[in-house]
Design a protein around this motif. Structure first.
Motif, PDB file in Angstrom:
ATOM      1  N   PRO A 198      34.336  37.333  44.194  1.00  0.00           N
ATOM      2  CA  PRO A 198      33.542  37.323  42.970  1.00  0.00           C
ATOM      3  C   PRO A 198      33.457  35.923  42.396  1.00  0.00           C
ATOM      4  O   PRO A 198      34.125  34.994  42.869  1.00  0.00           O
ATOM      5  N   PRO A 199      32.637  35.719  41.358  1.00  0.00           N
ATOM      6  CA  PRO A 199      32.602  34.418  40.675  1.00  0.00           C
ATOM      7  C   PRO A 199      33.968  33.978  40.173  1.00  0.00           C
ATOM      8  O   PRO A 199      34.228  32.786  40.023  1.00  0.00           O
ATOM      9  N   LEU A 200      34.857  34.942  39.935  1.00  0.00           N
ATOM     10  CA  LEU A 200      36.220  34.647  39.520  1.00  0.00           C
ATOM     11  C   LEU A 200      36.936  33.754  40.532  1.00  0.00           C
ATOM     12  O   LEU A 200      37.798  32.951  40.186  1.00  0.00           O
ATOM     13  N   ARG A 460      41.188  39.768  29.794  1.00  0.00           N
ATOM     14  CA  ARG A 460      42.530  39.197  29.935  1.00  0.00           C
ATOM     15  C   ARG A 460      42.877  39.004  31.413  1.00  0.00           C
ATOM     16  O   ARG A 460      43.456  37.982  31.788  1.00  0.00           O
ATOM     17  N   ARG A 461      42.543  39.984  32.249  1.00  0.00           N
ATOM     18  CA  ARG A 461      42.845  39.889  33.685  1.00  0.00           C
ATOM     19  C   ARG A 461      42.117  38.695  34.305  1.00  0.00           C
ATOM     20  O   ARG A 461      42.708  37.917  35.065  1.00  0.00           O
ATOM     21  N   ILE A 465      43.807  35.299  36.059  1.00  0.00           N
ATOM     22  CA  ILE A 465      43.570  34.879  37.443  1.00  0.00           C
ATOM     23  C   ILE A 465      42.981  33.472  37.489  1.00  0.00           C
ATOM     24  O   ILE A 465      43.387  32.635  38.316  1.00  0.00           O
ATOM     25  N   LEU A 466      42.038  33.188  36.601  1.00  0.00           N
ATOM     26  CA  LEU A 466      41.468  31.847  36.544  1.00  0.00           C
ATOM     27  C   LEU A 466      42.542  30.802  36.218  1.00  0.00           C
ATOM     28  O   LEU A 466      42.610  29.735  36.844  1.00  0.00           O
ATOM     29  N   THR A 467      43.400  31.118  35.260  1.00  0.00           N
ATOM     30  CA  THR A 467      44.448  30.183  34.859  1.00  0.00           C
ATOM     31  C   THR A 467      45.426  29.927  35.992  1.00  0.00           C
ATOM     32  O   THR A 467      45.795  28.774  36.278  1.00  0.00           O
ATOM     33  N   LEU A 516      42.460  30.544  48.046  1.00  0.00           N
ATOM     34  CA  LEU A 516      43.389  31.510  48.622  1.00  0.00           C
ATOM     35  C   LEU A 516      44.179  32.241  47.544  1.00  0.00           C
ATOM     36  O   LEU A 516      44.369  33.464  47.610  1.00  0.00           O
ATOM     37  N   LEU A 517      44.641  31.503  46.528  1.00  0.00           N
ATOM     38  CA  LEU A 517      45.397  32.134  45.447  1.00  0.00           C
ATOM     39  C   LEU A 517      44.504  33.058  44.634  1.00  0.00           C
ATOM     40  O   LEU A 517      44.934  34.145  44.216  1.00  0.00           O
ATOM     41  N   GLY A 518      43.244  32.652  44.423  1.00  0.00           N
ATOM     42  CA  GLY A 518      42.322  33.506  43.684  1.00  0.00           C
ATOM     43  C   GLY A 518      42.024  34.801  44.412  1.00  0.00           C
ATOM     44  O   GLY A 518      41.966  35.879  43.800  1.00  0.00           O
ATOM     45  N   ILE A 519      41.831  34.728  45.730  1.00  0.00           N
ATOM     46  CA  ILE A 519      41.585  35.939  46.521  1.00  0.00           C
ATOM     47  C   ILE A 519      42.786  36.870  46.452  1.00  0.00           C
ATOM     48  O   ILE A 519      42.649  38.086  46.264  1.00  0.00           O
ATOM     49  N   PHE A 520      43.996  36.299  46.600  1.00  0.00           N
ATOM     50  CA  PHE A 520      45.205  37.124  46.559  1.00  0.00           C
ATOM     51  C   PHE A 520      45.368  37.796  45.195  1.00  0.00           C
ATOM     52  O   PHE A 520      45.627  39.005  45.109  1.00  0.00           O
ATOM     53  N   LEU A 521      45.231  37.034  44.120  1.00  0.00           N
ATOM     54  CA  LEU A 521      45.426  37.611  42.787  1.00  0.00           C
ATOM     55  C   LEU A 521      44.356  38.643  42.461  1.00  0.00           C
ATOM     56  O   LEU A 521      44.634  39.645  41.787  1.00  0.00           O
ATOM     57  N   ASN A 522      43.132  38.428  42.937  1.00  0.00           N
ATOM     58  CA  ASN A 522      42.072  39.399  42.698  1.00  0.00           C
ATOM     59  C   ASN A 522      42.366  40.723  43.388  1.00  0.00           C
ATOM     60  O   ASN A 522      41.989  41.792  42.898  1.00  0.00           O
TER      61      ASN A 522
END
Length: 561
Positions: A198-200, A460-461, A465-467, A516-522
């Motif tokens: 996602p854009p996230l 908030r979620r 994840i962005l942070t 990679l971290l964004g995909i995992f957290l999502n």
């Protein structure tokens, strides 16, 4: 292929050979076919200061609309000029002192080949081949221009630095074709309907790609990345043997880059549409003219360059560098994310659907086409190429999303690449002039990431994840060597050393870690049903009372309150 010679929107059958012949004759022998009734002044008349000019609007040319020949050539050249800076910047950075340290001959060849391959592979994406017997396509069928992804620059430069650090000499040796892993099309949605990419995830990744490249642009702006940034060293840039060498950071270098930057701003403010879309190249041209007049140009490479060039004039030994495997896997995930966003944006400005079966097939064809074009680019001795989004601004400005103009763009790109004197002139541009241009160009990449982030709901979620992903990614971008001391090894186990080098390359690229971290957290952090964006209030109502805006204004809880 789905095109004008196939079944049209009115479900008419394909035209016969005689119909096609009459159409071609009419196109090239009549005023309607050559010029049409287009207002060409709209493209060329500038908005001069202190003068009034009525705002005009050009007609929109859809994907397969009939476009006059002259207009198609003009708009095709405009697209080619708009893409020129983005196509030539990566090979200039990869083949120069910050990359493979090529000599002038190979350096010029790399730029020429980049233009040629960009034109040929762009035609593949625009043509849109249907794989017979399947539901799959190769290509988007849109006005999609292909170029070297900027995300390859940081990975390749990191690999070169690591190779040289391990003992390889800085000589023009084999610039590996960076053969890609298979870029397979993946489902955009999971079973729980949450987007995998996602854009996230894509937003901060694209932002960090631009941010990491701005550093090299600013180094070039001050004189060059090869002569050092330490003021106490006062190294002569670009070299002591240059026609007009100066210490790094000299006001003359800063002024040349600033001239390019100001020219880009002037074109945007007062230039006609044809200059606005290629303002970066206009700025580069003005800076080059002033640099030549002030004796900053070294014309020896231009004089020695051959008249014409093509792919495979020079070849490089193919080899596998194991530490690059992991970084390239992360890189191609990023390229796939970029491609999905680029194709979506192209559909949007082309006034085509951005949802539904046709849109999904364009995404599928574009991602599969990227895998094929990346592989073909490697085999054609150039770094991997994928679809760009830079020409979307040209489509929006000129209101031309026509593939005929796109094919003309491909023709001009190939033509520019074949005449290697043109590539030699680009290579001879002083680093400070090039830095003023690339600083703007790479900043536009970062701003694209900000635009993507702006489309994310501030729940908030999502903010968490962005942070989390951006904090590590930005930290590595600012301090890329922070992980190099985590694993240390001084033995003779080459396999283990290669693995450590691969991990180091990944950890040195902030955008790869962020992705990679964004995909995992999502995937890891679940959605919360009551997690809604914050409520925004305004007092713009007629009675002066605060009004609630945003998604929450329709929620039952807010209504009851």
């Amino acid at each position: 292929m789905d095109g004008p010679d196939q079944i049209g929107p009115d479900h008419t059958p394909k035209r016969t050979i005689s119909d096609k012949f009459r159409y071609v004759v009419k196109t090239f022998t009549t005023r309607e076919g050559l010029l049409g009734d287009y207002d060409y002044g709209y493209l060329f008349i500038p908005r001069l200061p202190f003068t009034k000019r009525a705002r005009k609007s050009a007609p929109f040319f859809g994907l397969d609309d009939r476009v006059p020949v002259v207009l198609a050539l003009i708009l095709g050249l405009q697209h080619a000029l708009a893409m020129l800076a983005g196509v030539i910047s990566p090979p200039i950075l990869l083949g120069g002192s910050g990359g493979a340290h090529f000599g002038d001959e190979l350096y010029q060849y790399l730029v020429s080949t980049s233009l040629i391959v960009s034109g040929l592979l762009s035609a593949v994406q625009m043509f849109r081949f249907h794989i017979k017997g399947t539901k799959y396509y190769i290509g988007t069928g849109l006005l999609s221009v292909v170029g070297t992804s900027f995300s390859t620059i940081t990975v390749a430069q990191g690999a070169f630095a690591q190779m040289y650090k391990s003992g390889l000499r800085r000589t023009p040796w084999h610039l590996m074709s960076l053969l890609p892993s298979r870029n397979r099309h993946v489902l955009h949605e999971q079973q729980d309907s949450r987007p995998r990419l996602p854009p996230l995830v894509t937003g901060p990744t694209v932002l960090l790609i631009g941010a990491s490249l701005i550093k090299s642009a600013m180094q070039d702006w001050a004189g060059g990345s090869s002569c050092g940034v330490d003021p106490s060293a006062r190294a002569m840039c670009p070299s002591a043997s240059a026609p007009h060498p100066l210490p790094w950071g000299s006001p003359e270098f800063i002024g040349l880059g600033f001239l390019v930057f100001v020219t880009i701003i002037i074109c945007e403010r007062w230039g006609p549409p044809i200059l606005k879309s290629c303002s970066v190249i206009v700025g580069l041209l003005v800076g080059s003219i002033v640099a030549a007049a002030c004796n900053y140009f070294d014309s020896s490479g231009i004089a020695a360059a051959p008249v014409a060039s093509f792919a495979w004039v020079h070849t490089f030994p193919l080899s596998v560098y194991p530490p690059l495997i992991l970084p390239l896997l992360a890189l191609y995930i990023v390229i796939m994310m970029e491609s999905i966003g680029d194709i979506t944006a192209t559909c949007d400005v082309s006034r085509l659907q951005v949802e539904g079966g046709t849109f999904d097939s364009r995404i599928q064809g574009g991602v599969l086409g990227n895998g094929i074009t990346c592989l073909l680019a490697g085999l054609m001795t150039i770094s991997p190429m994928s679809v760009f989004a830079q020409n979307n601004g040209v489509i929006a400005l000129t209101k031309c999303a026509n593939r005929t103009a796109g094919y003309c763009c491909c023709f001009f790109l190939v033509l520019m690449g074949i005449f290697s004197k043109f590539a030699a002139a680009l290579v001879a541009i002083p680093s400070s002039v090039l830095g003023g241009m690339t600083a703007f160009l790479f900043s536009s990449v970062a701003v694209s990431g900000l635009r993507i982030i702006g489309s994310v709901d501030p729940t908030r979620r999502n903010r968490f994840i962005l942070t989390a992903s951006f904090s590590i990614g930005m930290g590595v971008t600012l301090l890329p060597e922070w992980f190099s001391y985590f694993f240390t090894y001084s033995g003779d186990n080459h396999a283990l050393q290669g693995l450590i080098n691969a991990v180091d390359l990944v950890m040195e690229n902030g955008f790869a870690i962020c992705a990679l971290l964004g995909i995992f957290l999502n995937l890891f952090i679940p959605d919360e049903p009551d997690d809604v964006p914050p409520v925004f209030e305004s007092t713009d109502s007629d009675d002066g009372r605060a009004q609630i805006s945003g998604p929450e204004q329709s929620s039952p809880a807010i209504k009851s309150a």
